[in-house]
Design a protein around this motif. Structure first.
Motif, short mmCIF file in Angstrom:
data_model
loop_
_atom_site.label_atom_id
_atom_site.label_comp_id
_atom_site.label_asym_id
_atom_site.label_seq_id
_atom_site.Cartn_x
_atom_site.Cartn_y
_atom_site.Cartn_z
N MET A 27 81.79 -36.04 18.96
CA MET A 27 80.61 -36.25 19.79
C MET A 27 79.68 -37.26 19.15
O MET A 27 79.12 -38.13 19.83
N SER A 28 79.52 -37.19 17.85
CA SER A 28 78.68 -38.16 17.15
C SER A 28 79.22 -39.57 17.30
O SER A 28 78.46 -40.53 17.52
N LEU A 29 80.55 -39.73 17.24
CA LEU A 29 81.17 -41.04 17.43
C LEU A 29 80.96 -41.53 18.86
O LEU A 29 80.67 -42.72 19.08
N LYS A 30 81.10 -40.65 19.83
CA LYS A 30 80.88 -41.01 21.23
C LYS A 30 79.45 -41.52 21.43
O LYS A 30 79.22 -42.55 22.08
N LEU A 31 78.47 -40.82 20.88
CA LEU A 31 77.08 -41.22 21.05
C LEU A 31 76.80 -42.54 20.34
O LEU A 31 76.03 -43.38 20.83
N LEU A 32 77.41 -42.74 19.17
CA LEU A 32 77.27 -44.01 18.47
C LEU A 32 77.82 -45.16 19.32
O LEU A 32 77.19 -46.22 19.43
N TRP A 33 78.97 -44.95 19.91
CA TRP A 33 79.57 -45.96 20.78
C TRP A 33 78.65 -46.27 21.96
O TRP A 33 78.42 -47.45 22.28
N GLU A 34 78.11 -45.25 22.58
CA GLU A 34 77.29 -45.46 23.78
C GLU A 34 75.93 -46.06 23.46
O GLU A 34 75.36 -46.77 24.29
N ARG A 35 75.41 -45.81 22.25
CA ARG A 35 74.17 -46.48 21.87
C ARG A 35 74.38 -47.97 21.66
O ARG A 35 73.51 -48.79 21.96
N ASN A 36 75.54 -48.32 21.14
CA ASN A 36 75.83 -49.73 20.88
C ASN A 36 76.33 -50.47 22.11
O ASN A 36 76.07 -51.67 22.25
N LEU A 96 94.12 -57.75 28.02
CA LEU A 96 94.31 -58.09 26.61
C LEU A 96 92.98 -58.31 25.89
O LEU A 96 92.83 -57.92 24.73
N ARG A 97 92.03 -58.92 26.57
CA ARG A 97 90.74 -59.17 25.91
C ARG A 97 89.75 -58.03 26.13
O ARG A 97 88.76 -57.93 25.42
N GLY A 98 90.02 -57.17 27.12
CA GLY A 98 89.04 -56.18 27.51
C GLY A 98 88.81 -55.06 26.52
O GLY A 98 87.77 -54.40 26.55
N HIS A 99 89.78 -54.83 25.62
CA HIS A 99 89.65 -53.71 24.68
C HIS A 99 89.34 -54.16 23.25
O HIS A 99 89.26 -53.32 22.35
N LEU A 100 89.17 -55.47 23.05
CA LEU A 100 88.93 -55.97 21.69
C LEU A 100 87.63 -55.44 21.10
O LEU A 100 87.55 -55.12 19.92
N VAL A 101 86.59 -55.32 21.94
CA VAL A 101 85.30 -54.81 21.45
C VAL A 101 85.44 -53.37 20.99
O VAL A 101 84.89 -52.98 19.95
N LEU A 102 86.18 -52.56 21.74
CA LEU A 102 86.38 -51.17 21.35
C LEU A 102 87.07 -51.07 20.00
O LEU A 102 86.64 -50.29 19.13
N ILE A 103 88.12 -51.84 19.79
CA ILE A 103 88.87 -51.73 18.53
C ILE A 103 88.03 -52.27 17.37
O ILE A 103 88.05 -51.70 16.26
N ASP A 104 87.28 -53.35 17.60
CA ASP A 104 86.36 -53.84 16.57
C ASP A 104 85.35 -52.75 16.19
O ASP A 104 85.03 -52.56 15.01
N PHE A 105 84.83 -52.07 17.20
CA PHE A 105 83.89 -50.98 16.95
C PHE A 105 84.52 -49.88 16.12
O PHE A 105 83.90 -49.37 15.15
N LEU A 106 85.73 -49.48 16.43
CA LEU A 106 86.40 -48.41 15.69
C LEU A 106 86.67 -48.83 14.25
O LEU A 106 86.61 -48.01 13.33
#
Length: 389
Positions: free
Chosen positions: A261-270, A345-355
């Motif tokens: 849940m903490s990771l989810k909230l961090l993602w959504e704040r950013n 292909l480009r749509g998920h790059l931000v997510l993986i960079d975030f992780l």
């Protein structure tokens, strides 16, 4: 944070029992006194037959040859199919035995879901390219974090455009864990026949080679007090992209739900305008034999820190926009129009960079004590009360 003991399932071997027995998935060639197969030598034997049927594996080889100074490859096993031996390869960037944290990325568990492998490879190409000109970016791989990737977990299935492996086994229904409640017929995993999809195989008699190899990678690079965040790429469910939290076998919260849940909230704040549905897989369906349930429960029992996530790309939207894809089995799981394929292909790059950044800075969001209790309460209110209704 205090860790709860994993609860037993209805299977004849509980998660705790699995954790306390020697791993049947260890195929370390050096430990067995064998020489590990050479990735490039294995490719020499089959390269000419893969151009049209398995170009993703050729991309992996090209990536390794062109970036040998940064990217290391290891052939974990050879998979026999159609008189060929396809290499099952893992890639590492940085030193996963010395790094403070580790990001594990896997794709191609289901051979027909090619887009997952393609997204992972596209991201690896961007990471490597940035290492060439961004010294600060590259420095993180000195000691802070390492990337371990297995872009094609099921090369035989991908060669044959099949969900299962060469033995007819669905690798993500193969683990020896049964769901605690009813599962969708067939989809949740079945042992009726290997001629039907979602066949589980018999883990107690034969552990599939691909499952062994992935288990071996996790055991090789996971260790106490060291963070390993995992993302597994899939496609084929719904009109939205989902980020799924384990478990798949039960509706009760996973032990680390506070940190999730903490990771989810961090993602959504950013990234407040993201388009992902972030929540437990159990909100949608349960299944037998999920590999990440197995790996997570073993890690918890051994005192290791492994947090798996699944990216389930919503392929129904691609079909909705191009209904003719219904007449192609591969079209049910992959975008077939070039501009839509490029967008994915480009749509998920931000997510993986975030992780990657979240894994490197895990001490900023992993929960402990009172914070964990608060995050758990939020998660139970948001997700698990719905599951109890």
């Amino acid at each position: 944070m205090s860790r709860k003991k994993p609860q037993p399932t209805v299977d004849d071997m509980s998660p705790m029992a699995l954790a306390n027995t020697p791993s049947t998935a260890n195929i370390d060639h050096k430990a067995a006194g064998q020489e590990a197969p050479c990735f490039h030598r294995a490719m020499d034997q089959c390269r000419g037959r893969l151009q049209r049927r398995l170009p993703e594996l050729l991309t992996v080889e090209q990536l390794c040859r062109q970036n040998a100074a940064l990217l290391r490859s290891r052939c974990e096993a050879l998979i026999g199919v159609e008189e060929m031996e396809l290499p099952l390869v893992s890639l590492t960037l940085g030193d996963p035995l010395r790094a403070k944290s580790c990001l594990l990325l896997t794709a191609g568990v289901h051979g027909v879901e090619r887009i997952g492998s393609q997204v992972l490879l596209a991201w690896l190409e961007s990471v490597i390219e940035r290492c060439r000109w961004d010294s600060h970016w590259r420095q993180q791989f000195d000691r802070d974090i390492a990337i371990v990737a297995m872009p094609i977990v099921n090369p035989a299935g991908m060669l044959q455009d099949s969900r299962c492996n060469a033995n007819g086994v669905d690798l993500n229904r193969h683990a020896p864990i049964n769901a605690e409640a009813s599962v969708p017929p067939l989809v949740g995993g079945q042992r009726l026949s290997r001629k039907l999809p979602w066949f589980r195989g018999d883990w107690h008699k034969t552990v599939e080679t691909e499952f062994k190899a992935l288990s071996n990678i996790i055991e090789r690079y996971s260790m106490p007090q060291r963070m390993m965040l995992a993302l597994d790429f899939h496609s084929g469910f719904g009109l939205r992209d989902h980020i799924w939290i384990p478990h798949a076998y039960r509706r009760q919260p996973i032990d680390d739900i506070g940190s999730y849940m903490s990771l989810k909230l961090l993602w959504e704040r950013n990234f407040p305008h993201h388009n992902y549905v972030f929540g437990p897989q159990a909100m949608h369906y349960l299944s037998h034999g999920d590999m990440w349930d197995y790996f997570y429960l073993r890690a918890v029992a051994r005192g290791h820190r492994l947090l798996p996530l699944t990216l389930e790309m919503g392929s129904w939207l691609w079909v909705k926009k191009r209904p003719r894809q219904l007449f192609s089995f591969a079209g049910l799981f992959n975008p077939t129009v070039p501009h839509r394929h490029a967008r994915v292909l480009r749509g998920h790059l931000v997510l993986i960079d975030f992780l990657l950044a979240a894994c490197r800075n895990h001490h900023q969001w992993l929960t402990h004590g009172e914070q964990d209790r608060q995050m758990r309460q939020i998660a139970e209110t948001l997700w698990y009360r719905q599951l109890d209704d």
